[in-house]
Design a protein around this motif. Structure first.
Motif, PDB file in Angstrom:
ATOM      1  N   GLY A  76     -63.036  48.712 -46.825  1.00  0.00           N
ATOM      2  CA  GLY A  76     -63.204  47.277 -46.958  1.00  0.00           C
ATOM      3  C   GLY A  76     -61.926  46.474 -46.976  1.00  0.00           C
ATOM      4  O   GLY A  76     -61.962  45.240 -46.959  1.00  0.00           O
ATOM      5  N   SER A  77     -60.756  47.120 -47.025  1.00  0.00           N
ATOM      6  CA  SER A  77     -59.480  46.409 -47.070  1.00  0.00           C
ATOM      7  C   SER A  77     -59.086  45.980 -45.662  1.00  0.00           C
ATOM      8  O   SER A  77     -58.834  46.819 -44.793  1.00  0.00           O
ATOM      9  N   VAL A  78     -59.057  44.662 -45.445  1.00  0.00           N
ATOM     10  CA  VAL A  78     -58.786  44.124 -44.113  1.00  0.00           C
ATOM     11  C   VAL A  78     -57.779  42.982 -44.224  1.00  0.00           C
ATOM     12  O   VAL A  78     -57.909  42.108 -45.080  1.00  0.00           O
ATOM     13  N   VAL A  79     -56.763  43.002 -43.349  1.00  0.00           N
ATOM     14  CA  VAL A  79     -55.790  41.920 -43.259  1.00  0.00           C
ATOM     15  C   VAL A  79     -56.060  41.154 -41.967  1.00  0.00           C
ATOM     16  O   VAL A  79     -56.100  41.737 -40.885  1.00  0.00           O
ATOM     17  N   ARG A  80     -56.251  39.835 -42.102  1.00  0.00           N
ATOM     18  CA  ARG A  80     -56.554  39.005 -40.936  1.00  0.00           C
ATOM     19  C   ARG A  80     -55.676  37.765 -40.918  1.00  0.00           C
ATOM     20  O   ARG A  80     -55.164  37.334 -41.957  1.00  0.00           O
ATOM     21  N   ARG A  81     -55.526  37.209 -39.724  1.00  0.00           N
ATOM     22  CA  ARG A  81     -54.739  35.985 -39.533  1.00  0.00           C
ATOM     23  C   ARG A  81     -55.469  35.045 -38.607  1.00  0.00           C
ATOM     24  O   ARG A  81     -56.059  35.478 -37.607  1.00  0.00           O
ATOM     25  N   SER A  82     -55.446  33.760 -38.929  1.00  0.00           N
ATOM     26  CA  SER A  82     -56.019  32.727 -38.074  1.00  0.00           C
ATOM     27  C   SER A  82     -55.061  31.554 -37.983  1.00  0.00           C
ATOM     28  O   SER A  82     -54.352  31.243 -38.944  1.00  0.00           O
ATOM     29  N   VAL A  83     -55.039  30.913 -36.811  1.00  0.00           N
ATOM     30  CA  VAL A  83     -54.327  29.657 -36.629  1.00  0.00           C
ATOM     31  C   VAL A  83     -55.376  28.554 -36.564  1.00  0.00           C
ATOM     32  O   VAL A  83     -56.212  28.525 -35.649  1.00  0.00           O
ATOM     33  N   LEU A  84     -55.343  27.653 -37.530  1.00  0.00           N
ATOM     34  CA  LEU A  84     -56.339  26.604 -37.643  1.00  0.00           C
ATOM     35  C   LEU A  84     -55.866  25.354 -36.904  1.00  0.00           C
ATOM     36  O   LEU A  84     -54.713  25.268 -36.475  1.00  0.00           O
ATOM     37  N   PRO A  85     -56.737  24.365 -36.750  1.00  0.00           N
ATOM     38  CA  PRO A  85     -56.298  23.090 -36.165  1.00  0.00           C
ATOM     39  C   PRO A  85     -55.090  22.536 -36.908  1.00  0.00           C
ATOM     40  O   PRO A  85     -54.971  22.662 -38.131  1.00  0.00           O
ATOM     41  N   GLY A  86     -54.196  21.931 -36.148  1.00  0.00           N
ATOM     42  CA  GLY A  86     -52.967  21.401 -36.726  1.00  0.00           C
ATOM     43  C   GLY A  86     -51.845  22.418 -36.787  1.00  0.00           C
ATOM     44  O   GLY A  86     -50.724  22.085 -37.167  1.00  0.00           O
ATOM     45  N   GLY A  87     -52.124  23.688 -36.420  1.00  0.00           N
ATOM     46  CA  GLY A  87     -51.108  24.730 -36.489  1.00  0.00           C
ATOM     47  C   GLY A  87     -51.016  25.391 -37.855  1.00  0.00           C
ATOM     48  O   GLY A  87     -50.072  26.150 -38.118  1.00  0.00           O
ATOM     49  N   VAL A  88     -51.968  25.089 -38.751  1.00  0.00           N
ATOM     50  CA  VAL A  88     -51.994  25.740 -40.062  1.00  0.00           C
ATOM     51  C   VAL A  88     -52.296  27.220 -39.886  1.00  0.00           C
ATOM     52  O   VAL A  88     -53.193  27.609 -39.136  1.00  0.00           O
ATOM     53  N   ARG A  89     -51.538  28.057 -40.583  1.00  0.00           N
ATOM     54  CA  ARG A  89     -51.754  29.502 -40.516  1.00  0.00           C
ATOM     55  C   ARG A  89     -52.379  30.011 -41.806  1.00  0.00           C
ATOM     56  O   ARG A  89     -51.968  29.605 -42.894  1.00  0.00           O
ATOM     57  N   VAL A  90     -53.372  30.883 -41.667  1.00  0.00           N
ATOM     58  CA  VAL A  90     -54.034  31.499 -42.813  1.00  0.00           C
ATOM     59  C   VAL A  90     -53.993  33.015 -42.638  1.00  0.00           C
ATOM     60  O   VAL A  90     -54.423  33.533 -41.606  1.00  0.00           O
ATOM     61  N   LEU A  91     -53.455  33.707 -43.628  1.00  0.00           N
ATOM     62  CA  LEU A  91     -53.435  35.167 -43.637  1.00  0.00           C
ATOM     63  C   LEU A  91     -54.089  35.636 -44.928  1.00  0.00           C
ATOM     64  O   LEU A  91     -53.766  35.135 -46.017  1.00  0.00           O
TER      65      LEU A  91
END
Length: 445
Positions: free
Chosen positions: A21-36
């Motif tokens: 269940g341990s998962v590392v993910r990354r997304s680039v949101l609108p505006g260039g905001v990064r979420v990890l």
């Protein structure tokens, strides 16, 4: 999945799926905001951090200290929340919130139960995007920061460390103190602090990292909704701000002895020189060398200076690495009359390591110390949240636990000696903080 993965600026997806269940993910949101995020299903808590890649080195003339000023002021209220509202939001759920300013980044973070994550995201987003920075609050915090600086100035060890950074990076932005000085804090205006805030606190500079009992898609949804409520413009397809350059811009070293008189009983001694930057291939060898030289009770400095000779209660070595430059140092606190002998012993231990290298037993002990510290350090959600922030802002790659341990195991004794030789050959500065009696002790340094 490879234990080491580069993170391109536009990457969205799974960085690592370690199973269980341990998962590392990354997304680039609108505006260039990064979420990890790192999902840790066995955890009932979440630590979340809102990072801005701005630190004390990024301040302009006339605005020194603004970054640390903002760290204080963002807790003082928004159009929808008072300072008390912000504090109460976390206290009522048993959570913790805080912030930290460094030379290359600022982070606002909180640890809460997984069920309280929406609240934490909403409150911190409000703070980061909509701080009022009212004149009366700024003046109140000016006094608080001046007291903080005075407290640090009363500590001879802190004074020595600040002086070493200034000497090794003379005139460079990294040589300035993170919190500014009493002079710069008294001089900075609300307009300059606001200018700094508006320049750096924007979507493409924002990185959100979280670790614990969470769902990545839910975190992204909550962040977008909170940012939209704040009024920030979030254009689709906007690119994140680029990471820092690793090209060194240059700074002089103020070599030799620097004395700072303080009415204390013990002298604080620091001897240091230039070292490696945060992505230098030698950084792993440096970590092992530092462990052997001054990383614990079995280190050479501790054994020689404290255990064998009884010259100091505390002695150690350390290193500091930034995007384009780094430095190292050797510390000891001792009687002023022994300061010269102790400084010479510290340097001689570094030079002996450079000349003769380390033994196989020392290498294995250093590997064990760092490997154990790495594993233990990643056993809480806060350290994993910080690891994601460093991966995004500093290294541009995610290294899992196995990858980090593999890098330590790959370092050879020859590489450690090469790094020691590199450091021993570096021009050095010596800082002595203590009573005037030490003035003649190192007159020949």
């Amino acid at each position: 999945m490879s234990p080491t993965l580069p993170i391109p600026a536009d990457f969205t997806g799974t960085i690592q799926d370690a199973g269980h269940g341990s998962v590392v993910r990354r997304s680039v949101l609108p505006g260039g905001v990064r979420v990890l995020t790192e999902a840790m299903p066995d955890q009932r808590s979440v630590t979340i951090g809102f990072w801005i890649a701005v630190g004390s080195r990024d301040e302009a003339e006339g605005g020194f200290g603004s970054t640390h000023f903002l760290e204080h002021l963002l807790f003082k209220g928004t159009p929808t929340r008072s300072a008390m509202d912000i504090a109460t939001a976390f206290d009522r759920v048993g959570g913790e919130s805080n912030a930290s300013t460094a030379k290359e980044s600022t982070c606002y973070h909180a640890r809460v139960l997984d069920t309280d994550l929406p609240m934490a995201i909403d409150v911190i987003t409000d703070m980061v995007t909509s701080a009022l920075i009212e004149p009366e609050e700024l003046e109140t915090e000016r006094g608080v920061i001046l007291e903080e600086l005075a407290m640090d100035a009363d500590d001879p060890i802190d004074t020595a460390h600040e002086a070493l950074a200034a000497a090794l990076l003379d005139g460079h932005e990294l040589g300035r103190p993170i919190g500014g000085t009493a002079e710069t804090i008294n001089a900075v205006t609300r307009e300059r602090v606001l200018e700094h805030y508006r320049q750096w606190y924007r979507p493409d500079e924002l990185v959100v990292t979280a670790a614990g009992g969470l769902d990545h898609d839910e975190v992204c949804r909550l962040v977008v909704e909170a940012l939209e409520r704040s009024g920030w413009d979030l254009p689709e397809g906007a690119a994140p701000a680029p990471r820092r350059s690793h090209v060194y811009t240059g700074a002089e070293i103020s070599e030799g002895l620097h004395r700072i008189a303080r009415p204390v009983e013990q002298s604080s001694i620091l001897v240091g020189g230039r070292s490696v930057h945060s992505l230098d291939p030698d950084r792993f060898a440096l970590a092992l060398m530092n462990s052997t030289l001054g990383g614990g009770m079995s280190s050479r400095l501790f054994q020689e200076i404290r255990e064998k000779r009884g010259l100091a209660y505390n002695t150690y070595s350390f290193s500091a690495a930034y995007s384009d430059v780094g430095y190292f140092g050797l510390y000891a606190g001792c009687s002023p009359q022994k300061a010269g002998s102790v400084a010479e012993l510290m340097v001689s231990e570094l030079e002996r390591l450079a000349e003769h290298g380390i033994t196989d037993e020392e290498l294995e002990r250093a590997r064990g110390q760092l490997s154990g510290g790495t594993v233990l350090g990643l056993e809480d959600t806060g350290s994993r949240m910080s690891r994601l922030g460093r991966a995004e802002l500093v290294t541009g790659e995610f290294v899992d636990l196995d990858g980090a341990l593999d890098r330590l195991r790959a370092v050879t004794a020859e590489q450690v000696q090469t790094v020691a030789q590199r450091l021993a050959a570096s021009p050095r500065a010596t800082i002595m903080v203590g009573p005037d009696v030490q003035a003649d002790v190192l007159s020949g340094s």
